[in-house]
Design a protein around this motif. Structure first.
Motif, short mmCIF file in Angstrom:
data_model
loop_
_atom_site.label_atom_id
_atom_site.label_comp_id
_atom_site.label_asym_id
_atom_site.label_seq_id
_atom_site.Cartn_x
_atom_site.Cartn_y
_atom_site.Cartn_z
N TYR A 53 42.45 -35.50 53.05
CA TYR A 53 43.23 -36.62 53.56
C TYR A 53 42.41 -37.89 53.48
O TYR A 53 41.20 -37.87 53.23
N GLY A 54 43.11 -39.01 53.65
CA GLY A 54 42.45 -40.30 53.59
C GLY A 54 43.36 -41.38 54.15
O GLY A 54 44.40 -41.09 54.74
N PHE A 55 42.94 -42.62 53.95
CA PHE A 55 43.67 -43.75 54.48
C PHE A 55 43.73 -44.86 53.43
O PHE A 55 42.81 -45.04 52.65
N ILE A 56 44.84 -45.59 53.45
CA ILE A 56 45.04 -46.76 52.60
C ILE A 56 45.39 -47.92 53.51
O ILE A 56 46.23 -47.76 54.40
N ALA A 57 44.77 -49.06 53.29
CA ALA A 57 45.14 -50.27 54.03
C ALA A 57 45.59 -51.32 53.02
O ALA A 57 44.86 -51.64 52.08
N PHE A 58 46.80 -51.80 53.20
CA PHE A 58 47.33 -52.87 52.35
C PHE A 58 47.12 -54.20 53.04
O PHE A 58 47.12 -54.28 54.27
N SER A 59 46.97 -55.26 52.25
CA SER A 59 46.82 -56.58 52.85
C SER A 59 48.16 -57.27 53.07
O SER A 59 48.23 -58.23 53.82
N GLN A 60 49.23 -56.77 52.43
CA GLN A 60 50.55 -57.39 52.61
C GLN A 60 51.58 -56.37 53.10
O GLN A 60 51.59 -55.22 52.68
N ARG A 61 52.44 -56.84 53.98
CA ARG A 61 53.50 -55.99 54.54
C ARG A 61 54.41 -55.44 53.43
O ARG A 61 54.84 -54.29 53.50
N ASP A 62 54.73 -56.25 52.41
CA ASP A 62 55.62 -55.79 51.33
C ASP A 62 55.06 -54.57 50.62
O ASP A 62 55.79 -53.64 50.29
N ALA A 63 53.76 -54.58 50.35
CA ALA A 63 53.12 -53.45 49.68
C ALA A 63 53.16 -52.22 50.57
O ALA A 63 53.49 -51.11 50.12
N PHE A 64 52.85 -52.41 51.85
CA PHE A 64 52.90 -51.33 52.84
C PHE A 64 54.31 -50.73 52.91
O PHE A 64 54.48 -49.52 52.82
N ASN A 65 55.31 -51.60 53.02
CA ASN A 65 56.70 -51.13 53.09
C ASN A 65 57.11 -50.40 51.81
O ASN A 65 57.82 -49.40 51.87
N GLY A 66 56.68 -50.92 50.67
CA GLY A 66 57.01 -50.28 49.39
C GLY A 66 56.47 -48.86 49.32
O GLY A 66 57.16 -47.93 48.91
N ALA A 67 55.23 -48.68 49.76
CA ALA A 67 54.62 -47.35 49.76
C ALA A 67 55.31 -46.44 50.77
O ALA A 67 55.55 -45.26 50.50
N CYS A 68 55.64 -47.00 51.95
CA CYS A 68 56.34 -46.21 52.99
C CYS A 68 57.72 -45.78 52.54
O CYS A 68 58.17 -44.68 52.85
N ASN A 69 58.42 -46.67 51.84
CA ASN A 69 59.81 -46.43 51.48
C ASN A 69 60.00 -45.53 50.27
O ASN A 69 61.09 -45.04 50.03
N GLN A 70 58.93 -45.31 49.49
CA GLN A 70 59.06 -44.39 48.36
C GLN A 70 59.15 -42.98 48.92
O GLN A 70 58.32 -42.56 49.73
N GLU A 71 60.19 -42.25 48.50
CA GLU A 71 60.46 -40.95 49.10
C GLU A 71 59.35 -39.93 48.86
O GLU A 71 58.93 -39.23 49.77
N THR A 72 58.87 -39.84 47.63
CA THR A 72 57.86 -38.83 47.30
C THR A 72 56.72 -39.46 46.51
O THR A 72 56.96 -40.23 45.59
N HIS A 73 55.51 -39.10 46.88
CA HIS A 73 54.31 -39.53 46.15
C HIS A 73 53.67 -38.29 45.55
O HIS A 73 53.41 -37.32 46.26
N PHE A 74 53.42 -38.33 44.22
CA PHE A 74 52.76 -37.23 43.52
C PHE A 74 51.41 -37.72 43.02
O PHE A 74 51.31 -38.80 42.44
N LEU A 75 50.38 -36.91 43.22
CA LEU A 75 49.06 -37.23 42.67
C LEU A 75 48.46 -35.92 42.18
O LEU A 75 48.32 -34.97 42.96
N GLU A 76 48.18 -35.86 40.89
CA GLU A 76 47.66 -34.65 40.25
C GLU A 76 48.48 -33.41 40.61
O GLU A 76 47.93 -32.37 40.97
N GLY A 77 49.80 -33.55 40.56
CA GLY A 77 50.70 -32.42 40.77
C GLY A 77 50.95 -32.04 42.22
O GLY A 77 51.67 -31.08 42.48
N ARG A 78 50.38 -32.76 43.14
CA ARG A 78 50.61 -32.46 44.56
C ARG A 78 51.48 -33.52 45.20
O ARG A 78 51.37 -34.70 44.87
N VAL A 79 52.33 -33.09 46.13
CA VAL A 79 53.14 -34.03 46.91
C VAL A 79 52.28 -34.48 48.08
O VAL A 79 51.79 -33.66 48.85
N LEU A 80 52.10 -35.79 48.18
CA LEU A 80 51.27 -36.34 49.25
C LEU A 80 52.08 -36.49 50.54
O LEU A 80 53.27 -36.77 50.50
#
Length: 87
Positions: A53-80
Motif C-alpha cells: 500500500y501507499g499514498f498519493i497526494a495531489f496538489s489540485q482538487r480536480d486531480a484528486f476528484n478525477g482519481a477518486c471518480n475513476q471506477e477501477t484502477h489497474f496497475l500491473e494487472g492488479r485492481v488497486l
C-alpha cells in the motif's frame, strides 16, 4: 511536511499494490489525473519489502476528484484499492 503543503494537498490511500511498484511508478500512474505533490509506497523496515500500500497526494482538487471518480484502477494487472486517506 510543511503545513502549507498539507493544507493544499488532497491525499489518497492506495491499497493492493503489486510488490514490484515503487513510489516513482505510483507517481507516474497517478500523474494522468494531474500534478502529484507526493507519492509514497510503504515498505517494511525490517525486510525492506513492500507492504502493498501507499499514498498519493495531489496538489489540485480536480486531480484528486478525477482519481477518486475513476471506477477501477489497474496497475500491473492488479485492481488497486483507492480511497480517501484518513489524515
Amino acid at each position: 511536511m510543511s503545513s502549507s503543503i498539507a493544507r493544499n494537498s488532497y491525499k489518497l490511500f492506495i491499497g493492493n499494490l503489486p510488490w514490484t511498484i515503487s513510489s516513482k511508478e505510483l507517481k507516474t500512474y497517478f500523474s494522468r489525473f494531474g500534478h502529484v505533490a507526493n507519492a509514497e509506497v510503504v515498505f517494511d523496515k525490517q525486510s525492506g519489502l513492500s507492504k502493498y500500500y501507499g499514498f498519493i497526494a495531489f496538489s489540485q482538487r480536480d486531480a484528486f476528484n478525477g482519481a477518486c471518480n475513476q471506477e477501477t484502477h489497474f496497475l500491473e494487472g492488479r485492481v488497486l484499492n483507492v480511497q480517501r486517506a484518513n489524515e
